[in-house]
Design a protein around this motif. Structure first.
Motif, PDB file in Angstrom:
ATOM      1  N   GLU A  57       0.816  -1.219   0.000  1.00 34.42           N
ATOM      2  CA  GLU A  57       0.000   0.000   0.000  1.00 34.42           C
ATOM      3  C   GLU A  57       0.845   1.263   0.000  1.00 34.42           C
ATOM      4  OE1 GLU A  57      -3.436   2.264   2.696  1.00 34.42           O
ATOM      5  OE2 GLU A  57      -2.754   0.249   3.234  1.00 34.42           O
ATOM      6  N   HIS A  58       1.925   1.266   0.787  1.00 33.11           N
ATOM      7  CA  HIS A  58       2.663   2.505   0.994  1.00 33.11           C
ATOM      8  C   HIS A  58       3.956   2.622   0.190  1.00 33.11           C
ATOM      9  CE1 HIS A  58       0.164   2.316   4.748  1.00 33.11           C
ATOM     10  NE2 HIS A  58      -0.053   3.547   4.355  1.00 33.11           N
ATOM     11  N   ILE A  59       4.430   1.550  -0.402  1.00 29.85           N
ATOM     12  CA  ILE A  59       5.686   1.615  -1.159  1.00 29.85           C
ATOM     13  C   ILE A  59       5.642   2.630  -2.304  1.00 29.85           C
ATOM     14  CG2 ILE A  59       7.100   0.308  -2.819  1.00 29.85           C
ATOM     15  CD1 ILE A  59       7.163  -1.966  -0.841  1.00 29.85           C
ATOM     16  N   PRO A  60       4.558   2.709  -3.087  1.00 30.32           N
ATOM     17  CA  PRO A  60       4.565   3.697  -4.180  1.00 30.32           C
ATOM     18  C   PRO A  60       4.854   5.115  -3.704  1.00 30.32           C
ATOM     19  CG  PRO A  60       2.756   2.168  -4.463  1.00 30.32           C
ATOM     20  CD  PRO A  60       3.336   1.881  -3.107  1.00 30.32           C
ATOM     21  N   ALA A  61       4.259   5.511  -2.585  1.00 30.49           N
ATOM     22  CA  ALA A  61       4.480   6.858  -2.074  1.00 30.49           C
ATOM     23  C   ALA A  61       5.910   7.044  -1.574  1.00 30.49           C
ATOM     24  CB  ALA A  61       3.494   7.165  -0.950  1.00 30.49           C
ATOM     25  N   GLY A  65       9.555   9.436  -7.224  1.00 31.87           N
ATOM     26  CA  GLY A  65      10.516  10.516  -7.379  1.00 31.87           C
ATOM     27  C   GLY A  65      11.968  10.095  -7.251  1.00 31.87           C
ATOM     28  N   HIS A  66      12.209   8.818  -6.921  1.00 33.57           N
ATOM     29  CA  HIS A  66      13.582   8.336  -6.811  1.00 33.57           C
ATOM     30  C   HIS A  66      14.059   7.758  -8.145  1.00 33.57           C
ATOM     31  CE1 HIS A  66      12.396   8.541  -2.572  1.00 33.57           C
ATOM     32  NE2 HIS A  66      13.682   8.617  -2.288  1.00 33.57           N
ATOM     33  N   ASP A  67      15.355   7.711  -8.304  1.00 38.31           N
ATOM     34  CA  ASP A  67      15.941   7.122  -9.511  1.00 38.31           C
ATOM     35  C   ASP A  67      16.184   5.632  -9.368  1.00 38.31           C
ATOM     36  OD1 ASP A  67      16.404   9.679 -11.008  1.00 38.31           O
ATOM     37  OD2 ASP A  67      17.663  10.084  -9.267  1.00 38.31           O
ATOM     38  N   ALA A  68      16.348   5.165  -8.141  1.00 39.41           N
ATOM     39  CA  ALA A  68      16.634   3.749  -7.898  1.00 39.41           C
ATOM     40  C   ALA A  68      16.211   3.383  -6.483  1.00 39.41           C
ATOM     41  CB  ALA A  68      18.123   3.461  -8.092  1.00 39.41           C
ATOM     42  N   VAL A  69      16.008   2.081  -6.290  1.00 41.38           N
ATOM     43  CA  VAL A  69      15.650   1.529  -4.983  1.00 41.38           C
ATOM     44  C   VAL A  69      16.601   0.386  -4.678  1.00 41.38           C
ATOM     45  CG1 VAL A  69      13.880   0.254  -3.685  1.00 41.38           C
ATOM     46  CG2 VAL A  69      13.220   2.184  -5.138  1.00 41.38           C
ATOM     47  N   VAL A  70      17.006   0.272  -3.416  1.00 38.57           N
ATOM     48  CA  VAL A  70      17.828  -0.842  -2.962  1.00 38.57           C
ATOM     49  C   VAL A  70      17.064  -1.620  -1.889  1.00 38.57           C
ATOM     50  CG1 VAL A  70      19.961  -1.553  -1.820  1.00 38.57           C
ATOM     51  CG2 VAL A  70      19.992   0.359  -3.438  1.00 38.57           C
ATOM     52  N   HIS A  71      17.041  -2.938  -2.042  1.00 40.93           N
ATOM     53  CA  HIS A  71      16.420  -3.826  -1.050  1.00 40.93           C
ATOM     54  C   HIS A  71      17.543  -4.522  -0.294  1.00 40.93           C
ATOM     55  CE1 HIS A  71      14.482  -7.049   0.925  1.00 40.93           C
ATOM     56  NE2 HIS A  71      14.115  -7.789  -0.100  1.00 40.93           N
ATOM     57  N   ALA A  72      17.788  -4.059   0.943  1.00 39.40           N
ATOM     58  CA  ALA A  72      18.837  -4.635   1.787  1.00 39.40           C
ATOM     59  C   ALA A  72      18.251  -5.135   3.094  1.00 39.40           C
ATOM     60  CB  ALA A  72      19.920  -3.597   2.050  1.00 39.40           C
ATOM     61  N   VAL A  73      16.992  -5.558   3.057  1.00 37.88           N
ATOM     62  CA  VAL A  73      16.299  -6.002   4.262  1.00 37.88           C
ATOM     63  C   VAL A  73      16.483  -7.502   4.444  1.00 37.88           C
ATOM     64  CG1 VAL A  73      14.080  -6.137   5.450  1.00 37.88           C
ATOM     65  CG2 VAL A  73      14.561  -4.217   3.928  1.00 37.88           C
ATOM     66  N   GLY A 101       5.099  -1.542  -6.775  1.00 41.34           N
ATOM     67  CA  GLY A 101       5.153  -0.166  -6.315  1.00 41.34           C
ATOM     68  C   GLY A 101       6.052   0.702  -7.173  1.00 41.34           C
ATOM     69  N   MET A 102       7.196   0.175  -7.567  1.00 41.82           N
ATOM     70  CA  MET A 102       8.115   0.940  -8.397  1.00 41.82           C
ATOM     71  C   MET A 102       7.566   1.162  -9.795  1.00 41.82           C
ATOM     72  SD  MET A 102      11.736  -0.777  -7.187  1.00 41.82           S
ATOM     73  CE  MET A 102      12.686   0.100  -8.429  1.00 41.82           C
ATOM     74  N   ALA A 105       5.009   3.830  -9.643  1.00 40.03           N
ATOM     75  CA  ALA A 105       5.571   5.145  -9.349  1.00 40.03           C
ATOM     76  C   ALA A 105       6.573   5.611 -10.405  1.00 40.03           C
ATOM     77  CB  ALA A 105       6.253   5.123  -7.979  1.00 40.03           C
ATOM     78  N   GLY A 106       6.859   4.762 -11.377  1.00 40.86           N
ATOM     79  CA  GLY A 106       7.779   5.133 -12.446  1.00 40.86           C
ATOM     80  C   GLY A 106       9.247   5.143 -12.047  1.00 40.86           C
ATOM     81  N   VAL A 107       9.616   4.288 -11.090  1.00 42.65           N
ATOM     82  CA  VAL A 107      11.022   4.193 -10.663  1.00 42.65           C
ATOM     83  C   VAL A 107      11.666   3.043 -11.435  1.00 42.65           C
ATOM     84  CG1 VAL A 107      12.603   3.898  -8.722  1.00 42.65           C
ATOM     85  CG2 VAL A 107      10.399   5.051  -8.389  1.00 42.65           C
TER      86      VAL A 107
END
Length: 221
Positions: A57-61, A65-73, A101-102, A105-107
């Motif tokens: 639900e909340h990941i898109p928000a 606006g970011h250029d990239a996402v990192v998943h380090a969880v 989500g990405m 959001a266009g990431v």
């Protein structure tokens, strides 16, 4: 300057990634489940926000606006934790939530920290299936990682993802050398190692100049 959202920014890999990104002048959104527990990561160029890598639900928000996402969880801190609370579908849920989500959001770019146990041995078996290379008692965690990787590979998505997989010997106190090697699906020799700092170098390099696309590679010294 690039803007990067780092999920798991409070962990060892996440902190190294945040530091490397800041050093290079990038803006970082440090995503953690409880910001009150990670006040030390807030700094110039770093914004700490509350978020969960499986929260569709909340990941898109969070990522918009970011250029990239990192998943380090990682939901697993070590054998002493046990597996009563380990969700075997955690990494699948994270893959779906991030990709959906990405895309919404266009990431464009997703980097994921992998697990060496999902690499293959020279005889074609997965490392996690060889008890001489990987402890059988923590195989459930490796299986969860493998399921998440399979989900990334099977999804049709506009997101350009990459899983970077460090060796078994990942040094929290190792120096930043700025040097690393990229391999394929086969695990590096047992003598291979990497510092968290150099893992961060490799991941930020891939954000700045993408060289690998929709695949998984190994990274080691």
């Amino acid at each position: 300057m690039t803007s990067i959202a780092i999920f798991g920014a409070g962990g060892r890999a996440g902190r190294a990634l945040t530091a490397e990104a800041r050093t290079r002048g990038h803006q970082v959104t440090a995503v953690v489940r409880d910001p009150n527990r990670h006040a030390g990561i807030e700094a110039v160029g770093v914004t700490v926000v509350r978020g969960n890598v499986t929260d569709t639900e909340h990941i898109p928000a969070i990522v918009r606006g970011h250029d990239a996402v990192v998943h380090a969880v990682s939901p697993f801190s070590g054998p002493d934790q046990g597996f009563a609370d380990l969700d075997p579908h955690f990494f699948v849920k994270a893959a779906d939530a991030l990709l959906d989500g990405m895309a919404g959001a266009g990431v464009p770019r997703l980097l994921v920290v992998g697990l060496f146990a999902t690499l293959t041995t020279t005889d074609g078996r997965m490392v996690m299936d060889d008890p001489s290379m990987f402890p059988a008692q923590i195989r459930p965690f490796a299986a969860a990682h493998a399921a998440g990787l399979d989900r990334l590979k099977s999804r049709r998505t506009s997101v350009d993802w990459l899983t970077l997989t460090p060796p078994a010997l990942l040094r929290a106190d190792g120096p930043r050398t700025g040097h690393y090697r990229i391999g394929g699906e086969t695990a590096a020799p047992a003598s291979a190692y990497l510092s968290y700092a150099d893992l961060a170098v490799a991941m930020i390099d891939e954000i700045e100049e993408p060289r690998h696309h929709r695949t998984r590679v190994s990274v080691f010294n």
